[in-house]
Design a protein around this motif. Structure first.
Motif, PDB file in Angstrom:
ATOM      1  N   SER A   1      -1.725  -0.551   5.246  1.00  0.00           N
ATOM      2  CA  SER A   1      -0.190  -0.820   5.782  1.00  0.00           C
ATOM      3  C   SER A   1      -0.207  -0.981   7.192  1.00  0.00           C
ATOM      4  CB  SER A   1       0.853   0.133   5.103  1.00  0.00           C
ATOM      5  OG  SER A   1       2.052  -0.393   5.651  1.00  0.00           O
TER       6      SER A   1
ATOM      7  N   ALA B   1       4.473   2.594   9.854  1.00  0.00           N
ATOM      8  CA  ALA B   1       3.474   2.639   8.597  1.00  0.00           C
ATOM      9  C   ALA B   1       2.614   3.615   8.841  1.00  0.00           C
ATOM     10  CB  ALA B   1       2.923   1.365   8.570  1.00  0.00           C
TER      11      ALA B   1
ATOM     12  N   GLY C   1       0.881   3.781  -3.001  1.00  0.00           N
ATOM     13  CA  GLY C   1       0.268   4.853  -2.895  1.00  0.00           C
ATOM     14  C   GLY C   1      -1.375   4.641  -2.744  1.00  0.00           C
TER      15      GLY C   1
ATOM     16  N   PRO D   1       0.839  -1.243  -0.002  1.00  0.00           N
ATOM     17  CA  PRO D   1       0.051  -0.016  -0.019  1.00  0.00           C
ATOM     18  C   PRO D   1       0.869   1.248  -0.082  1.00  0.00           C
ATOM     19  CG  PRO D   1      -0.873  -1.360   1.573  1.00  0.00           C
ATOM     20  CD  PRO D   1       0.428  -2.128   1.151  1.00  0.00           C
ATOM     21  N   VAL D   2       1.916   1.144   0.595  1.00  0.00           N
ATOM     22  CA  VAL D   2       2.681   2.480   0.734  1.00  0.00           C
ATOM     23  C   VAL D   2       3.524   2.690  -0.535  1.00  0.00           C
ATOM     24  CG1 VAL D   2       4.666   3.625   1.814  1.00  0.00           C
ATOM     25  CG2 VAL D   2       2.980   2.537   3.083  1.00  0.00           C
TER      26      VAL D   2
ATOM     27  N   GLU E   1      -3.378   3.362   1.452  1.00  0.00           N
ATOM     28  CA  GLU E   1      -2.130   3.342   2.142  1.00  0.00           C
ATOM     29  C   GLU E   1      -2.603   3.067   3.836  1.00  0.00           C
ATOM     30  OE1 GLU E   1      -0.356   7.171   1.904  1.00  0.00           O
ATOM     31  OE2 GLU E   1       0.993   6.371   0.147  1.00  0.00           O
ATOM     32  N   ILE E   2      -3.731   3.312   4.303  1.00  0.00           N
ATOM     33  CA  ILE E   2      -4.221   2.845   5.448  1.00  0.00           C
ATOM     34  C   ILE E   2      -4.317   1.271   5.622  1.00  0.00           C
ATOM     35  CG2 ILE E   2      -6.685   2.598   4.785  1.00  0.00           C
ATOM     36  CD1 ILE E   2      -5.242   4.007   8.232  1.00  0.00           C
TER      37      ILE E   2
ATOM     38  N   THR F   1       2.053   7.139   6.235  1.00  0.00           N
ATOM     39  CA  THR F   1       0.686   7.116   5.695  1.00  0.00           C
ATOM     40  C   THR F   1       0.302   8.516   6.138  1.00  0.00           C
ATOM     41  OG1 THR F   1      -0.489   5.813   7.290  1.00  0.00           O
ATOM     42  CG2 THR F   1       0.508   4.884   5.517  1.00  0.00           C
TER      43      THR F   1
END
Length: 121
Positions: free
Chosen positions: A74, A116, A68, A64-65, A71-72, A120
């Motif tokens: 992660s 993380a 992009g 997710p990071v 991202e939540i 984010t």
């Protein structure tokens, strides 16, 4: 802070990916022969599910990071891996085995989860 996230989360993801793949690919007797005594108390499908959870958690910690997108997910994956490791601590403690390694991995996974969250924001 993002560099620290990539270092810590990357190392943790590699560890979970390797451990999960080993649990998914190798049969239960091979895992027992490799010194994973806890597998005596868990069914083969249960071992495979733990391995799958580790693989998905490793991917969920980084992808997710990296992309992009959502991202939540992660820090959510990191929290799930932390819970998984807390369970490992309980299982090893209950079996009378040393738990220092599992505690250290739990703390590092918790750190990766916190990083993380920061990555984010």
């Amino acid at each position: 802070m993002i560099i620290v996230f990539w270092v810590v989360a990357g190392l943790m993801a590699l560890m979970y990916l390797a451990a999960g793949t080993m649990k998914v690919v190798r049969p239960k007797p091979a895992l027992q022969a490799a010194g994973m005594g806890w597998t005596e108390e868990v069914s083969e499908p249960g071992i495979k599910l733990i391995g799958l959870a580790e693989i998905l958690g490793a991917l969920g910690l980084l992808l997710p990071v990296a992309t992009g997108i959502f991202e939540i997910l992660s820090p959510i994956a990191g929290a799930c891996l932390t819970v998984l490791m807390a369970g490992a601590v309980v299982v090893h403690h209950r079996r009378g085995e040393p738990v220092a390694f599992q505690v250290a991995l739990t703390v590092l996974t918790l750190a990766a989860t916190g990083l993380a969250v920061l990555a984010t924001v």
